[in-house]
Design a protein around this motif. Structure first.
Motif, PDB file in Angstrom:
ATOM      1  N   ALA A 219      61.038  26.214  76.910  1.00 57.37           N
ATOM      2  CA  ALA A 219      60.348  27.476  77.203  1.00 57.37           C
ATOM      3  C   ALA A 219      58.861  27.359  76.893  1.00 57.37           C
ATOM      4  CB  ALA A 219      60.976  28.622  76.423  1.00 57.37           C
TER       5      ALA A 219
ATOM      6  N   TYR B 217      56.512  28.290  79.369  1.00 57.14           N
ATOM      7  CA  TYR B 217      55.787  29.127  80.323  1.00 57.14           C
ATOM      8  C   TYR B 217      56.356  30.547  80.320  1.00 57.14           C
ATOM      9  CZ  TYR B 217      54.609  24.452  82.013  1.00 57.14           C
ATOM     10  OH  TYR B 217      54.199  23.150  82.090  1.00 57.14           O
TER      11      TYR B 217
ATOM     12  N   GLU C  11      57.516  32.326  75.930  1.00 52.48           N
ATOM     13  CA  GLU C  11      57.192  30.985  75.447  1.00 52.48           C
ATOM     14  C   GLU C  11      57.638  30.801  74.000  1.00 52.48           C
ATOM     15  OE1 GLU C  11      53.007  30.539  76.127  1.00 52.48           O
ATOM     16  OE2 GLU C  11      53.221  31.032  78.261  1.00 52.48           O
TER      17      GLU C  11
ATOM     18  N   HIS D  64      65.442  27.947  82.659  1.00 48.73           N
ATOM     19  CA  HIS D  64      64.927  29.309  82.519  1.00 48.73           C
ATOM     20  C   HIS D  64      64.932  29.726  81.056  1.00 48.73           C
ATOM     21  CE1 HIS D  64      64.595  31.387  86.532  1.00 48.73           C
ATOM     22  NE2 HIS D  64      65.114  30.235  86.894  1.00 48.73           N
ATOM     23  N   HIS D  65      64.039  30.656  80.733  1.00 47.32           N
ATOM     24  CA  HIS D  65      64.185  31.485  79.540  1.00 47.32           C
ATOM     25  C   HIS D  65      64.217  32.916  80.046  1.00 47.32           C
ATOM     26  CE1 HIS D  65      62.599  33.068  75.407  1.00 47.32           C
ATOM     27  NE2 HIS D  65      63.855  33.403  75.651  1.00 47.32           N
TER      28      HIS D  65
ATOM     29  N   SER E   5      62.171  33.988  83.189  1.00 47.96           N
ATOM     30  CA  SER E   5      61.003  33.110  83.321  1.00 47.96           C
ATOM     31  C   SER E   5      61.428  31.691  83.684  1.00 47.96           C
ATOM     32  CB  SER E   5      60.198  33.091  82.016  1.00 47.96           C
ATOM     33  OG  SER E   5      59.672  34.362  81.728  1.00 47.96           O
TER      34      SER E   5
ATOM     35  N   GLN F 127      60.924  27.833  84.187  1.00 49.34           N
ATOM     36  CA  GLN F 127      60.144  26.914  83.368  1.00 49.34           C
ATOM     37  C   GLN F 127      59.647  25.682  84.135  1.00 49.34           C
ATOM     38  OE1 GLN F 127      59.075  27.701  80.273  1.00 49.34           O
ATOM     39  NE2 GLN F 127      60.010  29.683  80.766  1.00 49.34           N
TER      40      GLN F 127
END
Length: 299
Positions: A64, A66, A72, A103-104, A107, A109
Motif C-alpha cells: 500500500a 499509493y 498508504e 489493492h488497499h 485504492s 496499488q
C-alpha cells in the motif's frame, strides 16, 4: 456552508499529510529508501529452529504505497522492504476476471500478484538463506474463490517449488529459499493456514485519542508471546486506521512506543513472533531481528 466534522477532519489530515514532509527516524520512516539494509539476517538462525520460535519484522498492507494518507501504509518498495529485513508480507489481492490486482480497499496499488511473486522469488534466489512469510487475502472483491488464480500466478510468475506445501510449521532449514503462504482462502494447502497463528490485529482506532488503547493491545500480545506455547506462531499488528486516525499519523505515535518498549527489553534472546508495522524505520527492524540472539548486532 458549514462542513460536517468528519469531512473537516479529513481535509485537515490531508493538509497535514501533504505538508509535513518525509521523516526518517529510528522507529518511523516514510522516505523512499531504508536507512540501512539487512538482507541475510536469517543465515545465522539455526536450521533446526522452528519458525514459530523466531522473532521477525513484517509490514502491514505491504504493497500500500499509493492512494493518499488514508490508504498508504508503506513508503518502501517491496525489494527495499525485503532487503531491510522484513520477512512477513501482508498482501491484498482483488479478484476480477481471474486477475489478481493489488489493492488497499478501493485504492489500486499499480501492481498485480505476479509483481509480488517475481520480487520475492528474485530476492530468495539472491539470498537463499532467507524465507518470506506471505499472508494472501482477498480485498475489495468477494468471490471467496481465488485459489485457482493464485496457483496460475505462481506457475506463471514464479515456480511451484518456491512454496512450502504443507500446513505444518517448518523449521528454518526447511523454509530457507521458500515462501511460506499464510493461506486465508479456501482450497488445498499452498502453505499454512493464516488462522493457525495467534493474532492481535485491533486495527480499528476511532481517533488519535485512542492511541493508548491501541498500544495496550500491542503490548499485551507481545507479553503473551513471550510466555505462551512456542510451537504456535504469534503475529502482532502495531498498525491501525480510521477516518480520524490515518495510518501514517497513528504510526508516528505507536511506532516510538514500540521502539522504546523493545529497546528496554534488549540484551537477551526473546520470542515475540512476528511484529508488523506501518512505515517502520530500519533501526526498529534491526532491534526486532536482534531478539533472536540477544546481544548480537545483525546490522
Amino acid at each position: 456552508m458549514t462542513l460536517q466534522l468528519p469531512l473537516m477532519e479529513t481535509i485537515l489530515l490531508w493538509l497535514v499529510s501533504v505538508s509535513s514532509g518525509a521523516l526518517q527516524r529510528p522507529d518511523y520512516d516514510d522516505t523512499p529508501t531504508p536507512e540501512f539494509l539487512n538482507p541475510s539476517w536469517m543465515a545465522d538462525i539455526p536450521s533446526s529452529r522452528p519458525l514459530s520460535e523466531i522473532t521477525m519484522p513484517g509490514t502491514h498492507n505491504t504493497m500500500a504505497l499509493y492512494g493518499g494518507g488514508l490508504a498508504e501504509c508503506q513508503s518502501w518498495s517491496l525489494p527495499h522492504q525485503l532487503r531491510a529485513g522484513v520477512r512477513f508480507l501482508d498482501v491484498r489481492v482483488r479478484h476480477v476476471g481471474g486477475n489478481l490486482t493489488i489493492h488497499h480497499g478501493i485504492s489500486y496499488q499499480y501492481a498485480h500478484f505476479g509483481d509480488v511473486l517475481q520480487a520475492v522469488d528474485a530476492f530468495l534466489k539472491e539470498h537463499p538463506s532467507e524465507t518470506v512469510l506471505m499472508r494472501i487475502r482477498e480485498e475489495l472483491s468477494e468471490t471467496r474463490d481465488i485459489y485457482a488464480a493464485v496457483v496460475r500466478y505462481i506457475h506463471t510468475y514464479a515456480r511451484w517449488d518456491l512454496l512450502w506445501h504443507s500446513r505444518r510449521m517448518p523449521t528454518m532449514g526447511e523454509a530457507r529459499g521458500k515462501i511460506i503462504v499464510l493461506q486465508e482462502f479456501p482450497g488445498p494447502a499452498l502453505g499454512m493456514r493464516y488462522s493457525s497463528l495467534h493474532i492481535a490485529d485491533d486495527w480499528q482506532v476511532p481517533s488519535m485519542d485512542h492511541v493508548s488503547e491501541k498500544w495496550q493491545s500491542v503490548y499485551n500480545h507481545l507479553e503473551k508471546a513471550l510466555v505462551s506455547d512456542r510451537s504456535r506462531m504469534y503475529l502482532t499488528y502495531s498498525s491501525g486506521a480510521s477516518i480520524r486516525a490515518w495510518p501514517y499519523a497513528l504510526a508516528r505515535r505507536v511506532n516510538p512506543l514500540l521502539y522504546d518498549h523493545l529497546t528496554a527489553r534488549a540484551g537477551k534472546p526473546r520470542r515475540f513472533g512476528i511484529i508488523t508495522a506501518d512505515f517502520p524505520g530500519a533501526p526498529l527492524l534491526r532491534d526486532i531481528i536482534n531478539f533472536n540472539w540477544g546481544n548480537k548486532t545483525s546490522a
